[in-house]
Design an enzyme around this catalytic site. Structure first.
Site, PDB file in Angstrom:
ATOM      1  N   ASP A  83       0.807  -1.228   0.000  1.00 44.69           N
ATOM      2  CA  ASP A  83       0.000   0.000   0.000  1.00 44.69           C
ATOM      3  C   ASP A  83       0.831   1.264   0.000  1.00 44.69           C
ATOM      4  OD1 ASP A  83       0.674  -0.705   2.815  1.00 44.69           O
ATOM      5  OD2 ASP A  83      -0.454   1.126   3.260  1.00 44.69           O
ATOM      6  N   TYR A 238      -5.901   0.539   8.850  1.00 45.25           N
ATOM      7  CA  TYR A 238      -6.995   0.801   7.901  1.00 45.25           C
ATOM      8  C   TYR A 238      -8.333   0.377   8.510  1.00 45.25           C
ATOM      9  CZ  TYR A 238      -3.362   1.839   4.514  1.00 45.25           C
ATOM     10  OH  TYR A 238      -2.281   2.404   3.871  1.00 45.25           O
TER      11      TYR A 238
END
Length: 511
Positions: A83, A238
């Site tokens: 990510d 997240y």
């Protein structure tokens, strides 16, 4: 007396004038080589790849990594993207990245030129191929993460060296994750749109998987942040702070666009208000999809509505709401409107949201401004901002100012895209960029040994071309410090929306 609303003919005049100004106006002169920036923004994704790298991978200092991901569960989870600056594959931001890359191709691919369009599609496919495996390898299971993030963050290792646990995490009917599952469905559906003409068979495969994944997300409702053991490995990295309702609305919207199946529009009309359709929201991110879903649904409304027959009911009843909320979203960004929020901007003119990694909100807002401008222009419509109609061209000009700020037209005089321009960040919070490449230092660099590179003031050993970092603070201040991850860490979900924006300006503004 209430302000008098402009007539439709007045709005059409504004639209026509805006198009003229876009082509001829000096305010739209090219400040930068947008085609070069576009090419670099796509190359960045090749530096974030996990798995077996293909021949000709243009980030040549990268090597293969994560080649046994999923093996302990007898499932192939090799591939996908890291990510940001670590070595974990987080499913929610990866799916959002893939969705936004696919939307960039679907709406702005025609501006990319053949070479860059092929590279952009390759970036979409790299994400979509992984998500296909994650969604279809085991019935009733969606794999949503590879890598134990707490262990990963205790090490500073190149992805080629990593020896931290490659733990595999999943959502199931008993441990649901409608947010990550619906985002995965959205990514697969958007990718189907991106490949509809280039590879119809692949697009069909993507769409079929998207429908199955959406059914799973909708039937087994719950947030993956609350799914027992998952909570400790997806949070605080997240967490799904916005819940899962926005992803269900977003996924249904993409499935309607990808399939043209009326059942998905019926789902939106029946469930929209419970899924956040009535909420004004002023940010769009890997977590909160409401603003993006509303702009996407406005496309359907504007495309179907018979503007030349104002007394006729719209073909898609109820979708006016999404147009109204999309107007609210963009009006808050447009100076001079009654709903303009001056606090949304830094003194230098950059869109700003509180918290770290602000550039993610800049690039998503910029993308939505351009997408909405496109949909409005195609319908001869304007955004209604109180008593003022805002033409698509004004949204385009606003988006261009954000892109130009990113590329160097800002108080610091620096580009926030690595490798673009003469001055750009040199100390990224990124393991692979900060450490010697394997080709230059074949010997393993261990977990603790790597921290010397994190805390070093030396420039990055490798240039992560095209990476856009978290960016400046609320006062336009920026410190090029590897330890300051809020400002110097790049992320795939920062770049993905910018690909579409750069494509638009590369194709419409002469350099």
């Amino acid at each position: 007396m209430a302000p008098k609303r402009k007539s439709r003919s007045s709005c059409l005049f504004l639209v026509a004038a805006a198009v003229h100004l876009l082509v001829l106006g000096p305010s739209m002169a090219a400040a930068f080589n947008y085609a070069d920036a576009l090419a670099k923004s796509i190359i960045f994704f090749e530096g974030q790849r996990s798995g077996k790298l293909p021949p000709g991978n243009r980030m040549s200092w990268r090597g293969d990594s994560g080649l046994r991901d999923g093996a302990q569960h007898n499932v192939d989870l090799v591939g996908g993207y890291y990510d940001a600056g670590d070595n974990v594959k987080f499913g929610l931001p990866m799916a959002f990245t893939t969705t936004m890359l696919a939307w960039s191709v679907a709406d702005f691919g025609k501006f990319m030129g053949g070479g860059e369009l092929a590279h952009a599609r390759a970036a979409v496919r790299w994400g979509a191929d992984y998500l296909l495996k994650a969604a279809t390898s085991t019935p009733g299971t969606l794999y949503v993460q590879v890598g134990e993030p707490n262990q990963d963050h205790r090490c500073w290792e190149r992805p080629e060296d990593m020896d931290t646990p490659r733990s595999v995490y999943a959502v199931t009917a008993d441990k649901p994750g409608s947010d990550v599952a619906a985002e995965t469905a959205a990514a697969l559906a958007a990718s189907a749109v991106a490949f509809r003409r280039a590879d119809p068979a692949y697009a069909s495969k993507l769409l079929h998987a998207a429908m199955k994944t959406f059914e799973f997300a909708d039937r087994h409702r719950g947030s993956y942040s609350d799914a027992g053991a998952l909570s400790g490995v997806v949070c605080p990295f997240y967490c799904s702070y916005s819940g899962y309702q926005d992803e269900l609305l977003w996924a249904a919207s993409w499935l309607h666009r990808a399939s043209n199946n009326a059942s998905f529009m019926s789902y939106v009309q029946a469930n929209g208000l419970q899924l956040g359709a009535g909420d004004d929201d002023f940010s769009f991110s890997w977590d909160d999809k409401r603003a993006g879903a509303k702009v996407l649904l406005s496309r359907a409304f504007l495309k179907k509505k018979k503007l030349n027959q104002p007394n006729q009911p719209p073909l898609l009843p109820g979708l006016q709401l999404y147009k109204a909320h999309s107007d609210s979203y963009v009006c808050a960004l447009v100076p001079g409107t009654s709903s303009f929020q001056a606090s949304t901007y830094t003194p230098g003119g950059l869109i700003y949201k509180e918290g770290g990694s602000n550039m993610q909100y800049v690039t998503t807002a910029t993308f939505l401004l351009l997408a909405y401008a496109k949909y409005l222009r195609s319908a001869g419509a304007c955004a209604v901002c109180g008593g003022r109609d805002v033409a698509p061209g004004e949204l385009v000009a606003l988006a261009k100012r954000q892109v130009d700020y990113i590329l160097g037209k800002n108080p610091a005089g620096t580009s926030y895209m690595v490798g673009f321009g003469g001055k750009f960040p040199r100390r990224l919070h990124h393991r692979g960029a900060s450490m010697p490449a394997v080709r230059d230092h074949p010997g393993r660099i261990g977990c603790d040994e790597g921290f010397a590179y994190l805390h070093s003031q030396d420039a990055d050993r490798n240039v992560l071309v095209g990476a856009v970092v978290g960016g400046p603070d609320a006062k336009d201040g920026f410190v090029d410090d590897r330890d300051g991850y809020g400002q110097t860490e790049p992320a795939t979900y920062i770049n993905a929306p910018l690909v579409g924006a750069l494509a638009f300006f590369a194709g419409t503004v002469k350099h």
